[in-house]
Design a protein around this motif. Sequence first.
Motif, short mmCIF file in Angstrom:
data_model
loop_
_atom_site.label_atom_id
_atom_site.label_comp_id
_atom_site.label_asym_id
_atom_site.label_seq_id
_atom_site.Cartn_x
_atom_site.Cartn_y
_atom_site.Cartn_z
N UNK A 89 21.53 95.25 26.24
CA UNK A 89 21.10 96.19 26.96
C UNK A 89 20.03 95.88 27.69
N UNK A 90 19.50 96.90 28.73
CA UNK A 90 18.40 96.63 29.57
C UNK A 90 18.10 98.32 30.28
N UNK A 91 16.77 98.43 30.37
CA UNK A 91 16.24 99.60 30.81
C UNK A 91 16.30 99.67 32.36
N UNK A 92 16.61 98.39 33.05
CA UNK A 92 16.52 98.36 34.50
C UNK A 92 17.76 99.16 35.23
N UNK A 93 17.68 99.36 36.38
CA UNK A 93 18.64 100.01 37.10
C UNK A 93 19.36 99.35 38.33
N UNK A 94 19.41 97.82 38.05
CA UNK A 94 19.98 97.25 39.14
C UNK A 94 21.40 97.68 39.12
N UNK A 95 21.68 98.16 40.66
CA UNK A 95 23.17 98.59 40.89
C UNK A 95 24.22 97.65 40.53
N UNK A 96 24.03 96.46 40.90
CA UNK A 96 25.31 95.37 40.72
C UNK A 96 25.12 94.99 39.38
N UNK A 97 24.47 95.09 38.38
CA UNK A 97 24.31 94.59 37.08
C UNK A 97 25.66 94.52 36.33
N UNK A 98 26.19 93.36 35.73
CA UNK A 98 27.11 93.00 35.21
C UNK A 98 27.21 93.71 33.82
N UNK A 99 25.99 94.36 33.33
CA UNK A 99 26.14 95.08 32.09
C UNK A 99 26.83 96.30 32.29
N UNK A 100 26.80 97.12 33.19
CA UNK A 100 27.42 98.06 33.53
C UNK A 100 28.85 97.99 33.24
N UNK A 101 29.60 97.03 33.31
CA UNK A 101 30.97 96.87 32.89
C UNK A 101 31.09 96.26 31.38
N UNK A 102 30.07 95.56 31.05
CA UNK A 102 30.25 94.65 29.66
C UNK A 102 30.03 95.82 28.62
N UNK A 103 28.74 96.62 28.94
CA UNK A 103 28.41 97.53 27.89
C UNK A 103 29.11 98.83 27.63
N UNK A 277 36.83 97.53 38.67
CA UNK A 277 36.36 98.28 37.52
C UNK A 277 34.74 98.32 37.78
N UNK A 278 34.01 97.29 38.13
CA UNK A 278 32.88 97.33 38.42
C UNK A 278 32.39 98.36 39.47
N UNK A 279 33.12 98.23 40.68
CA UNK A 279 32.70 99.24 41.85
C UNK A 279 32.93 100.56 41.39
N UNK A 280 34.03 101.03 40.52
CA UNK A 280 34.14 102.34 40.13
C UNK A 280 33.08 102.68 39.23
N UNK A 281 32.50 101.82 38.35
CA UNK A 281 31.56 102.20 37.40
C UNK A 281 30.14 102.39 38.38
N UNK A 282 29.79 101.43 39.14
CA UNK A 282 28.56 101.64 40.27
C UNK A 282 28.59 102.67 40.79
N UNK A 283 29.94 103.31 41.37
CA UNK A 283 29.82 104.53 42.29
C UNK A 283 29.40 105.66 41.32
#
Length: 341
Positions: A89-103, A277-283
């Motif tokens: 996990x990470x406190x950053x908020x990079x929009x494209x970050x792959x962690x959004x899907x993996x976590x 899936x990533x697109x949906x989560x990022x949005x």
Amino acid sequence: MKLFQPDRIYFEPRALEYPLGKELYQRYLKSGIPILETTSHNQVRGIPGETELQKYRHAKNTLVVGVRRTLTFDTSKPSAEYAIPLATGCMGHCHYCYLQTTMGKRPYVRVYVNLEDIFQSAEKYIQERLPEITRFEAACTSDPVGIEHITGSLKKAIEFMGQQERGRLRFVTKYSHVDSMLDAKHNRHTRFRFSINADHVVKYFEPGTDPLHKRIEAAGKVARAGYPLGFIIAPLIRFDGWEEGYTHLLKNLRKALPDESFADLTFELITHRFTKTAKQIIQEHYPKTPLDMNEDEREKKWGRYGRTKYVYPLQARMELKEHMESSIQQLFPEAEILYFT
Ligand code: SF4
């Protein structure tokens, strides 16, 4: 950029059996930050927030101190053989970050206190591959520099690997507080990499990380401290004026780095890609993001586990490759480009 301080901290009771767990508990007891208990770092309950978005934002500011139970390491191609798990996990908020899907639903920041167990596992992997060198990536599931002021685990991992004749460590960061690691006995067994990008990408897609000039300044410090240095430029994005943007980045980098940086320098180049899936989560997480994710303008590529990725069309990728590689070769003739993907 201020150092990350969580809004709340959860401890697994077992974490207090380890020196780092005890130390963190004592330190935060005096800090005034709320301390809570969780039976498992995999399932933390009670993070505030009414909506999913609020919960996500609060989770990113939540620290969980736990014991790493899975000591089997994931593979980590192409940059290393294995991922060494110091944190997730990470406190950053990079929009494209792959962690959004993996976590998934667990975007809180987990740190593991049983470092000796983790290092023992790493030693076993090194032994298995002898006489080959085994490389470990410490940034597969987090940005370990971003939380180093809390745990000090990365410095310990650097010094552990410094003693391993056939072991190497590598990680990448978008943070700049590297001072505590400058005197580590690294023995040149750790490649310190920084994630950098054109101003446009840093400005619009990387909130919550350190400014570019701070990362570059930190890169100079670690090079002076004798670490092999590397840069990952990812994701490469074709925004309006991308050619000038990336040329400007590389020219500035050349000017800002001290001479010590050029002796052992690598670049890794990764073009932007996304899954549905990533697109949906990022949005959902960043509803106003200007990140371009129009499937109609991309090419499909089959990824691992049957997931379809959307990459730039071949011609667009080749233009990026040609531009980046020729600029790097011209400005950094000593450097090695490890891959472009
Ligand atoms: Fe993800 Fe790295 Fe950004 Fe953290 S700094 S959010 S790990 S891309």
